[in-house]
Design a protein around this motif. Sequence first.
Motif, mmCIF file in Angstrom:
data_model
loop_
_atom_site.group_PDB
_atom_site.id
_atom_site.type_symbol
_atom_site.label_atom_id
_atom_site.label_comp_id
_atom_site.label_asym_id
_atom_site.label_seq_id
_atom_site.Cartn_x
_atom_site.Cartn_y
_atom_site.Cartn_z
ATOM 1 N N GLU A 156 13.939 -7.689 7.922
ATOM 2 C CA GLU A 156 13.921 -7.777 6.486
ATOM 3 C C GLU A 156 12.668 -6.933 6.024
ATOM 4 O O GLU A 156 12.416 -6.273 5.017
ATOM 5 C CB GLU A 156 13.612 -9.285 6.068
ATOM 6 N N VAL A 157 11.550 -7.044 6.979
ATOM 7 C CA VAL A 157 10.279 -6.373 6.875
ATOM 8 C C VAL A 157 10.516 -4.712 6.856
ATOM 9 O O VAL A 157 10.071 -3.966 6.345
ATOM 10 C CB VAL A 157 9.269 -6.696 7.889
ATOM 11 N N VAL A 158 11.252 -4.389 7.818
ATOM 12 C CA VAL A 158 11.682 -3.006 8.236
ATOM 13 C C VAL A 158 12.442 -2.452 6.794
ATOM 14 O O VAL A 158 12.101 -1.216 6.243
ATOM 15 C CB VAL A 158 12.752 -2.837 9.424
ATOM 16 N N ARG A 159 13.548 -3.139 6.239
ATOM 17 C CA ARG A 159 13.734 -2.952 5.131
ATOM 18 C C ARG A 159 12.771 -2.550 3.986
ATOM 19 O O ARG A 159 12.950 -1.535 3.134
ATOM 20 C CB ARG A 159 15.007 -4.018 4.614
ATOM 21 N N GLU A 160 11.862 -3.524 3.744
ATOM 22 C CA GLU A 160 10.903 -3.420 2.668
ATOM 23 C C GLU A 160 10.184 -2.185 2.944
ATOM 24 O O GLU A 160 9.799 -1.441 1.972
ATOM 25 C CB GLU A 160 10.114 -4.464 2.779
ATOM 26 N N ALA A 161 9.774 -1.771 4.151
ATOM 27 C CA ALA A 161 9.081 -0.591 4.633
ATOM 28 C C ALA A 161 9.700 0.523 4.226
ATOM 29 O O ALA A 161 9.247 1.615 3.693
ATOM 30 C CB ALA A 161 8.706 -0.677 6.192
ATOM 31 N N PHE A 162 11.063 0.636 4.732
ATOM 32 C CA PHE A 162 11.756 1.966 4.187
ATOM 33 C C PHE A 162 11.795 1.972 2.484
ATOM 34 O O PHE A 162 11.647 3.108 1.988
ATOM 35 C CB PHE A 162 13.357 2.053 4.714
ATOM 36 N N ALA A 163 12.145 0.886 2.087
ATOM 37 C CA ALA A 163 12.109 0.797 0.618
ATOM 38 C C ALA A 163 10.685 1.380 -0.137
ATOM 39 O O ALA A 163 10.742 1.895 -1.192
ATOM 40 C CB ALA A 163 12.635 -0.436 0.048
ATOM 41 N N ALA A 164 9.657 1.055 0.786
ATOM 42 C CA ALA A 164 8.304 1.423 0.072
ATOM 43 C C ALA A 164 7.918 2.909 0.440
ATOM 44 O O ALA A 164 6.976 3.405 -0.165
ATOM 45 C CB ALA A 164 7.449 0.598 0.549
ATOM 46 N N GLY A 165 8.912 3.525 1.119
ATOM 47 C CA GLY A 165 8.631 5.015 1.299
ATOM 48 C C GLY A 165 8.464 5.401 2.782
ATOM 49 O O GLY A 165 8.284 6.481 2.991
ATOM 50 N N ALA A 166 8.457 4.393 3.702
ATOM 51 C CA ALA A 166 8.255 4.883 5.016
ATOM 52 C C ALA A 166 9.462 5.712 5.389
ATOM 53 O O ALA A 166 10.480 5.481 5.078
ATOM 54 C CB ALA A 166 8.279 3.496 5.900
ATOM 55 N N ILE A 167 9.285 6.445 6.548
ATOM 56 C CA ILE A 167 10.324 7.378 7.109
ATOM 57 C C ILE A 167 10.725 6.913 8.527
ATOM 58 O O ILE A 167 11.677 7.552 9.275
ATOM 59 C CB ILE A 167 10.634 8.714 6.837
ATOM 60 N N GLY A 168 9.747 6.042 8.964
ATOM 61 C CA GLY A 168 9.879 5.893 10.512
ATOM 62 C C GLY A 168 9.195 4.428 10.733
ATOM 63 O O GLY A 168 8.348 4.047 10.070
ATOM 64 N N TYR A 169 9.815 3.478 11.833
ATOM 65 C CA TYR A 169 9.295 2.353 11.992
ATOM 66 C C TYR A 169 9.413 2.339 13.484
ATOM 67 O O TYR A 169 10.375 2.462 14.025
ATOM 68 C CB TYR A 169 10.209 1.383 11.219
ATOM 69 N N ILE A 170 8.051 1.741 14.096
ATOM 70 C CA ILE A 170 8.149 1.630 15.619
ATOM 71 C C ILE A 170 7.602 0.458 15.925
ATOM 72 O O ILE A 170 6.624 -0.132 15.206
ATOM 73 C CB ILE A 170 7.418 2.706 16.302
ATOM 74 N N SER A 171 7.977 -0.608 16.885
ATOM 75 C CA SER A 171 7.348 -1.823 17.216
ATOM 76 C C SER A 171 6.205 -1.391 18.265
ATOM 77 O O SER A 171 6.218 -0.416 18.958
ATOM 78 C CB SER A 171 8.482 -2.475 18.136
ATOM 79 N N THR A 229 0.867 -1.277 0.111
ATOM 80 C CA THR A 229 0.093 0.111 -0.085
ATOM 81 C C THR A 229 0.790 1.169 0.081
ATOM 82 O O THR A 229 0.554 2.090 -0.763
ATOM 83 C CB THR A 229 -0.943 -0.013 1.274
ATOM 84 N N LEU A 230 1.799 1.309 0.843
ATOM 85 C CA LEU A 230 2.761 2.317 0.882
ATOM 86 C C LEU A 230 3.361 2.593 -0.618
ATOM 87 O O LEU A 230 3.563 3.946 -1.008
ATOM 88 C CB LEU A 230 3.953 2.234 1.862
ATOM 89 N N LYS A 231 3.859 1.755 -1.261
ATOM 90 C CA LYS A 231 4.193 1.624 -2.618
ATOM 91 C C LYS A 231 3.476 2.469 -3.535
ATOM 92 O O LYS A 231 3.750 3.290 -4.183
ATOM 93 C CB LYS A 231 4.686 0.443 -3.214
ATOM 94 N N ARG A 232 2.088 1.767 -3.458
ATOM 95 C CA ARG A 232 1.057 2.424 -4.236
ATOM 96 C C ARG A 232 0.655 3.988 -3.952
ATOM 97 O O ARG A 232 0.151 4.777 -4.855
ATOM 98 C CB ARG A 232 -0.218 1.491 -4.444
ATOM 99 N N LEU A 233 0.515 4.298 -2.581
ATOM 100 C CA LEU A 233 0.531 5.387 -2.072
ATOM 101 C C LEU A 233 1.121 6.509 -3.018
ATOM 102 O O LEU A 233 0.557 7.820 -3.382
ATOM 103 C CB LEU A 233 0.527 5.996 -0.808
ATOM 104 N N ARG A 234 2.268 6.296 -3.369
ATOM 105 C CA ARG A 234 2.885 7.380 -4.138
ATOM 106 C C ARG A 234 2.475 7.687 -5.584
ATOM 107 O O ARG A 234 2.537 8.875 -5.864
ATOM 108 C CB ARG A 234 4.700 6.785 -4.303
#
Lengths: 218, 219
Positions: free
Chosen positions: B103-118, B80-85
């Motif tokens: 690995e998921v964190v990596r994908e999230a940033f690659a998709a455009g996220a700028i922050g990640y929190i557990s 969804t993050l990828k498509r949001l762009r």
Amino acid sequence: MGKIRVLLADDHTILRQGLRKILEADPAFEVVGEASDGREAVKKAEALKPDVVVMDISMPIMNGIEATRQIAKSLPKTKILVLTVHEDDQMAMEILNAGATGYLLKDAASEELIAAIRAVHRGDSYLSPSIAKRVIAQYLDFARGKVSPEEKPSDLTAREREILQLIAEGYSNKEIAQMLYISEKTVKTHRENIMRKLDLHSVAELVRYAIRRGIIQG
Amino acid sequence: MRESVILRGEGGVRARWRIVVADAHRLWRHTLRKVLEGFGAYCVVGEAASGEALLEQAERARPDLILTDAILPVLDGIETLKRLRDVVPVPRALVLSEIEDPEVVREAFAAGAIGYISKCEDLAVLRRALGAVCRGFSFLSPRVARGILEFAQEGAVGRRFGRKSIPLVELELLRFLAKGWSDKGIAAALGLGLEAVNYYRLDLLRRLSQMTPTSNPRL
């Protein structure tokens, strides 16, 4: 009437602290404690004697099913409301059998959580509608004797179930001994008994068993 | 910067950041709305239970920030993050998930996220994360940073992604983040400015997000 004293057990701290805010906005509730794993939930329940424990199922160290079993045994007056993402009849049956009287899915609205806590506190049962349907169907299967032998509750002791989860989570005998304040030799004996009772022959088999039974997450 | 909600309260006029919250579970969405609005600086302008709903809500509400789980039903959070762009001028995205896998964190940033929190962090960390991301700073919560640190030091990846390819200053930064230090504290400890801390964190995340999935020994 006094406030309903609630203990919140969930390893998702953001949800737990947020639920505390939601409950404390209602003068009928007092959140007396929080726990982030099953062992902490058992300890805090015994110390605080809450009216209701809101219990997640998937938690590290000790899952909610085992914690429910132990709290129901030592504190018969404390009601346990399960709050989980698992829309799973086997798991619901197992934890209701362990002593919970409510099973609420995390897809519920916050008003429904409040209603469910009130219900179990009154002594009623509370099941999310989709779970009620499955549990009734499952109950009818039980009643008609259509239960597969594999899914029958195992005859492990509470200690063995506790150790089973820790082994499946990858802790060594030494680490488990330190956590439970018992000797490494005792852990080894428990481990052998678990393997024998469940007819398992490797840690890999044990992990697969633990995932299948919902003791840990895959 | 897009237009924010202006509220006239006792403190005079102040702007609140407009947020769309996406999580599969209603209780999470309700709780986040309550918590975010309790922080005072935020206003939840939409809730989504699936990736598709998130795209719709983002298009309709044009939020300043998207707070989403990494896994969502129907259309996954990261997809969804990828498509949001393509749908809206990219709002800032903060991922809030129980998944701490690098690995998921990596994908999230690659998709455009700028922050990640557990999801296992506490509310104070969520508050810091929102503050950072709304101002355009990147964010990594302590548990997530700890995961990346272990990942970076592991076997084959350690050789590829680890000490040799991560500048020492970024490895230091990662260690501080894993311990839960604030940007201010880290800046002081490393003798850097706040902007530099943010730069190194972004650079670290860029390295992480450029890694190919096959370099993960678990795959």
